[in-house]
Scaffold this active site. Structure first.
Site, short mmCIF file in Angstrom:
data_model
loop_
_atom_site.label_atom_id
_atom_site.label_comp_id
_atom_site.label_asym_id
_atom_site.label_seq_id
_atom_site.Cartn_x
_atom_site.Cartn_y
_atom_site.Cartn_z
N ASP A 13 0.82 -1.22 0.00
CA ASP A 13 0.00 0.00 0.00
C ASP A 13 0.85 1.27 0.00
OD1 ASP A 13 -2.44 -1.57 0.33
OD2 ASP A 13 -1.80 -1.86 2.40
N GLY A 40 -4.19 -4.51 -4.12
CA GLY A 40 -4.74 -3.58 -5.09
C GLY A 40 -3.89 -2.34 -5.22
N HIS A 41 -4.01 -1.67 -6.35
CA HIS A 41 -3.34 -0.40 -6.51
C HIS A 41 -4.30 0.58 -7.18
CE1 HIS A 41 -1.89 -3.38 -9.53
NE2 HIS A 41 -2.28 -2.47 -10.40
N THR A 42 -4.21 1.83 -6.74
CA THR A 42 -5.11 2.86 -7.23
C THR A 42 -4.34 3.85 -8.09
OG1 THR A 42 -6.45 2.66 -5.22
CG2 THR A 42 -6.74 4.65 -6.53
N GLN A 224 2.03 -5.80 -3.24
CA GLN A 224 2.33 -5.89 -1.81
C GLN A 224 3.68 -5.24 -1.49
OE1 GLN A 224 1.59 -9.94 -2.61
NE2 GLN A 224 -0.04 -10.07 -1.12
N LYS A 331 3.00 10.38 -0.56
CA LYS A 331 2.11 10.96 0.45
C LYS A 331 2.79 11.94 1.39
CE LYS A 331 -1.61 7.60 0.36
NZ LYS A 331 -2.63 6.91 1.16
N GLY A 415 0.54 14.44 -3.65
CA GLY A 415 -0.90 14.34 -3.85
C GLY A 415 -1.21 13.10 -4.66
#
Length: 429
Positions: A13, A40-42, A224, A331, A415
């Site tokens: 993540d 998952g990846h966004t 992961q 982030k 961002g």
């Protein structure tokens, strides 16, 4: 151009999809080399569209890029088809997606056994996603798995399913008191699904190596993170594959001498989903702040992520075991408005200062973070596009993480958007 490996340097993540998306326009191939739909990846496009991917490489969102689900991946056929349908419904071209003939298929009995096993273990459970990943890898290692190419031969597929269920139905019925699965029903279901993806099956090892010989750029995208690696992670609270850079060569069929750059993805704080030790985990208002500001909810599971301060011990370890050459720090904007930002620089274990990863599981469980505090910043940094535009304290924080991690920080995310990135060094240069 040699291959590039993209690695999560923590517990997953970290924002790997953002890194792939940033590089996408200069890549010809993106390869997923391990794991399954348990991660998952966004990706957020410049127009604000958000895509959550679980199995398909994030390069699928960049026009002209060929995408590969490699031999090291375990594939749930239903999830694959659902994800393809979701992308196509939003006008994403999926014609360039290839599926390795040697990848293994997650069968219905893998999912069934995974779910009942976790329930059976109770409070001793590892915290799997219940999607059949572990049982599928177990069959792969035991040499009784079903590979993608098997759907092209109904006789072979039927023999493998019948042999598998002869044992697995005993487990489901006699141990877990569940209903037995019908072999023919399983075969028919998988063959029906295969009609929609059989045209994608290929010798992807050959295609990738030929692409490298032509001078094309190949990105090997791990899912992961390092601390979830079955060999190098916080065992037994790990996944069933190798997200580390060594797994990239094995899971794609590209020789390690073809890899020139290992790009590690680091979140500027730390998160974890599921069970297992987490030395810097926060249970106070700061943990709530990081979770809220960072939107820390698992893409695949929907579970809230555990949050803590940046752990330099883990980062140093990731640099070492992966051979990381560059870091993408994500982030950084989440930390804005904090008066002070702690960094874990070492652990205290049984009264001793320890600066490297503990050797045993017991030691890691007993590790207490030793913090070094950095001054925070109040400014909104989401519009910064150069390192010099960051507040002085944010620059100092990045430089300190770079020093502690042992590899240069080449990119900084400020961002979620593709354009909200500071590039200090060109990792493809």
């Amino acid at each position: 151009m040699p291959a590039i490996v993209l690695i999560g340097a923590q517990w997953g993540d970290e924002g790997k999809g953002k890194a792939t998306d940033l590089l996408g326009g200069r890549l010809q191939w993106v390869v997923r080399y391990q794991g399954g739909n348990n991660a998952g990846h966004t990706v957020v496009l410049p127009n604000g569209d958000k895509f959550a991917l679980h199995l398909i490489p994030s390069g699928i969102l960049t026009p002209g890029v060929r995408n590969v689900i490699g031999n090291g991946v375990v594939v749930d056929p239903g999830v694959l088809l659902d994800e393809l349908a979701g992308l196509e419904a939003r006008d994403v071209d999926t014609s360039g997606l290839l599926l390795s003939a040697d990848a293994h298929l997650i069968m219905p009995y893998h999912v069934a056994i995974d779910k009942v096993t976790e329930r059976f273990l109770g409070n001793k459970k590892i915290g799997t996603t219940g999607r059949g990943i572990g049982p599928c890898y177990q069959d792969k290692v035991a040499r009784v798995g079903v590979r993608v190419a098997d759907v092209l031969d109904e006789k072979i597929l039927t023999q493998k399913v019948e042999a598998a269920l002869e044992f697995k139905n005993q487990v489901l019925v006699k141990i877990y008191n569940r209903r037995a699965l019908d072999p023919q029903q399983v075969v028919d279901e998988v063959l029906g699904q295969a009609e929609s993806f059989a045209h994608r099956i290929a010798d992807t090892r050959l295609q990738l190596n030929e692409a490298l010989e032509r001078g094309e750029t190949v990105l090997l995208e791990g899912s992961q993170g390092t601390l979830l690696d079955v060999d190098h992670g916080t065992y037994p609270y790990v996944t069933s594959s190798n997200p580390t850079s060594g797994g990239a060569a094995v899971g794609s069929g590209i020789g390690p001498n073809k890899i020139s750059t290992v790009l590690g993805i680091l979140k500027c704080y730390t998160t974890r989903v599921g069970s297992g030790p987490f030395p810097t985990e926060l249970f106070d208002q700061y943990g709530e702040f990081l979770a809220k500001q960072g939107g820390e909810v698992g893409v695949t599971t929907g579970r809230a992520r555990r949050c803590g301060w940046f752990d330099a011990v883990i980062a140093r370890y990731a640099t070492r075991v992966n051979g990381i050459t560059d870091y993408f720090l994500t982030k950084l904007d989440v930390l804005s408005s904090l008066e002070r930002v702690p960094i874990c620089v070492a652990y205290e274990i049984d009264g001793q200062r320890v600066e490297q990863m503990p050797t045993t599981q017991t030691e890691f469980h007993h590790a207490k973070p030793i913090y070094e505090e950095m001054p925070g910043w109040w400014e909104d940094i989401s519009a910064a596009r150069t390192f010099e535009e960051l507040p002085a304290n944010a620059q100092a924080y990045v430089r300190r993480l770079e020093e502690l991690s042992g590899a240069r920080i080449s990119c900084i995310g400020v961002g979620p958007g593709r354009d909200q990135t500071i590039v200090r060094h060109d990792v493809l240069g």
